[in-house]
Design an enzyme around this catalytic site. Structure first.
Site, PDB file in Angstrom:
ATOM      1  CG  ASP A 292      -1.999   1.115   0.926  1.00 46.98           C
ATOM      2  OD1 ASP A 292      -1.933   1.613   0.118  1.00 46.98           O
ATOM      3  OD2 ASP A 292      -2.521   0.895   2.392  1.00 46.98           O
ATOM      4  CE1 TYR A 466      -8.356   4.715   3.866  1.00 43.61           C
ATOM      5  CE2 TYR A 466      -8.814   6.480   2.177  1.00 43.61           C
ATOM      6  CZ  TYR A 466      -9.182   6.362   3.487  1.00 43.61           C
ATOM      7  OH  TYR A 466      -9.494   6.562   4.876  1.00 43.61           O
ATOM      8  CG  HIS A 467      -3.327   3.794  -3.495  1.00 46.69           C
ATOM      9  ND1 HIS A 467      -2.204   5.199  -3.522  1.00 46.69           N
ATOM     10  CD2 HIS A 467      -4.548   4.936  -3.674  1.00 46.69           C
ATOM     11  CE1 HIS A 467      -2.842   6.241  -3.319  1.00 46.69           C
ATOM     12  NE2 HIS A 467      -4.064   6.046  -3.530  1.00 46.69           N
ATOM     13  N   PRO A 468      -3.842  -0.664  -1.580  1.00 45.85           N
ATOM     14  CG  PRO A 468      -5.876  -2.195  -1.364  1.00 45.85           C
ATOM     15  CD  PRO A 468      -5.557  -0.461  -1.035  1.00 45.85           C
TER      16      PRO A 468
END
Length: 551
Positions: A292, A466-468
């Site tokens: 992330d 919020y970049h998994p």
């Protein structure tokens, strides 16, 4: 097509919507999209400025959160994922970043053959209609409209000018030839509306007779031996089987795609055995390699009353909403991320590893906890942490959320990188361009100067961007940690693919929506057996002094 189709696609998000469009466009294949979420109609999703609402609504979000993160004082961080038509493209911040050329070249070095920048650039050109991008580097006829905000607030220009005064380059299009530098930020907004993949791809596809959308909560993939033949899903409380004549494709997110694989018997055999799940394929990498981006909200009081703080009251919000409803214009028609920067943290770093989003208000990304004064903020964070986490099953019950542990800030370098972000941001604020505007530092705060004080701040205030991604990593078939091959086929089984950001070998620079969409565009050709688009011969800009200079 009632309960079967040539292609079953699980998830209607940033990848699934693209696949629904591309796999059906020649009319030869039937496509059934299975989506647990409901409609994306309504101002909370379609109005760009309302972006903080859908990601905090149970109606639109899966509501995931992490386990207590050891290096962050045991904090649990939220992990929003879209549970709605359009998936996370319907609840995200609408920021459009392709990623750096170096990211995709690195993918190829890790075994993702034919996924270099030269290989993916033609698909970016295919998918885009760029409004204001660099000619020759940007698409002009694709379904995804990419625009820029009006940048009417002088703070947007002060931020860019401060970067130039500090010695960084300017870039008019970080998605074009040159990512490195300061300039305008791009957004997936078109004619005042969120331009999600639902609007760009899925809605046009659903007008075709060979595409159908079904509301369903998929429980597992059904195998005949090691061949995927369909899925089992809950529809109106009853278990229903859907059959795939050709393939099952998981596009369910970097959280739900590995969850579904494990529930179906594809994963680490020891983990599955503990839960009583029969093993179909022992793939130890399923759920691992979770990555992330983290960021801090570097907040500063503004000396002039020109920020969005004056618009946070109910009356102003009502006015903004009414204008948007009537005309699709005004402050409701932008995500307000309208200036950006990508810089390198040090000499010897070959391409940018720090990203900035600039926002003319001091407020949390989720819309909460606004500073009680006029202010502005820079979201800033490193792009390439070495920390890796995992998604694992809590039980064999599909209704139960998986365990998510990112293992954030697990190395000393993570803290060093973030301290460097803070130092470089403080330097920016000392430039002449900010002198009419920059007042007191709200966060981290001028009282936090030592490494120890900054590290304490980071443990308490660092937030997910919020970049998994990365939990079904693409790689060579011989790589035991790889989950899918470069055709996005799940290794060890047949007729099953994963196509979403979970296949990323390593996280890309910036926001992940664009790389997820381009992954689906390229994967669609793989699925259909079409030859890949001809690789590009264009050479992106690289700072000629990168080996000896930070800027």
């Amino acid at each position: 097509m009632e309960n079967s189709a040539d292609y079953l696609i699980v998830g209607s998000g940033s990848a699934g919507s693209v696949l629904a469009s591309r796999l059906s466009e020649d009319g030869k294949n039937t496509v059934l999209v299975l989506e647990h979420g409901g409609s994306d109609i309504g101002p909370f999703i379609q109005m760009p400025a309302a972006l903080s609402y859908p990601m905090n609504m149970k109606r639109y979000d899966w509501g995931y959160e992490t386990l207590p993160e050891p290096a962050l004082n045991g904090r649990r961080l939220v992990c929003p994922r879209g549970k709605v038509i359009g998936g996370s493209s319907s609840i995200n911040g609408m920021v459009y970043v392709r990623g750096n050329a170096g990211d995709f070249d690195h993918w190829e070095s890790l075994g993702a053959k034919r996924w270099s920048y030269a290989d993916v650039l033609p698909y970016y050109l295919k998918m885009e209609t760029s409004h204001g991008g660099q000619a020759g580097w940007r698409g002009t006829g694709g379904p995804l409209h990419v625009t820029r905000g009006p940048r009417q607030n002088p703070l947007y220009h002060a931020f860019v000018q401060a970067g130039i005064e500090a010695g960084y380059p300017a870039t008019e299009d970080y998605n074009g030839e040159q990512q490195e530098g300061f300039g305008p930020m791009e957004q997936t907004v078109y004619r005042g509306r969120r331009w999600s993949t639902a609007n760009a791809y899925l809605r046009p596809a659903l007008k075709r007779s060979n595409v159908r959308l079904q509301k369903a909560f998929v429980q597992r993939v059904i195998f005949d031996g090691t061949r995927a033949v369909g899925v089992e899903a809950k529809v109106h409380g009853k278990l229903v089987q859907f059959r795939a004549n050709v393939e099952v494709i998981l596009s369910a997110s970097s959280i739900n795609s590995p969850k579904l694989l494990m529930l179906s018997g594809v994963g680490d055999a020891a983990h599955l055995g503990q839960l009583g799940i029969d093993v179909v394929a022992n793939r130890a990498g399923v759920g691992r390699n979770l990555q992330d981006h983290l960021e801090i909200y570097f907040q500063v009081e503004c000396k002039q009353p020109i920020t969005l703080y004056s618009k946070l009251n109910l009356f102003s919000k009502g006015q903004i909403g009414l204008r948007w409803l009537l005309f699709k214009s005004g402050l409701g028609a932008t995500n307000h991320f309208e200036s950006a920067a990508f810089i390198r943290s040090a000499a010897g770093v070959s391409y940018p590893d720090i990203q900035y989003h600039f926002l003319p208000v001091a407020i949390r990304y989720d819309g909460q906890s606004a500073a009680p004064a006029h202010g502005f903020q820079m979201h800033v964070g490193p792009m390439r942490s070495d920390s890796r986490g995992s998604v694992t099953l809590r039980s064999a019950d599909p209704d139960e959320a998986p365990d998510i542990l990112f293992n954030y800030m697990s190395t000393d370098k993570d803290f060093q990188d973030f301290r460097q972000c803070i130092h470089l941001t403080r330097e920016l604020l000392q430039q002449d361009a900010f002198k009419p505007f920059a007042g007191r530092e709200i966060a981290p705060g001028n009282d936090r100067q030592s490494d120890a004080a900054l590290d304490d701040f980071l443990r308490e205030h660092v937030e997910s961007a919020y970049h998994p991604c990365g939990t079904c990593r693409m790689g060579d078939e011989a790589d035991k940690e790889a989950v899918v091959d470069p055709q996005c086929r799940v290794i060890g089984v047949q007729n099953l693919r994963v196509v979403d950001c979970s296949v990323f070998p390593r996280i890309t620079n910036g926001n992940l929506n664009a790389p997820t969409i381009v992954t689906a565009e390229k994967a669609a050709d793989c699925i259909l057996g079409k030859p890949a688009l001809e690789p590009s011969a264009q050479v992106p800009w690289q700072n000629p002094a990168w080996e000896t200079s930070q800027r």
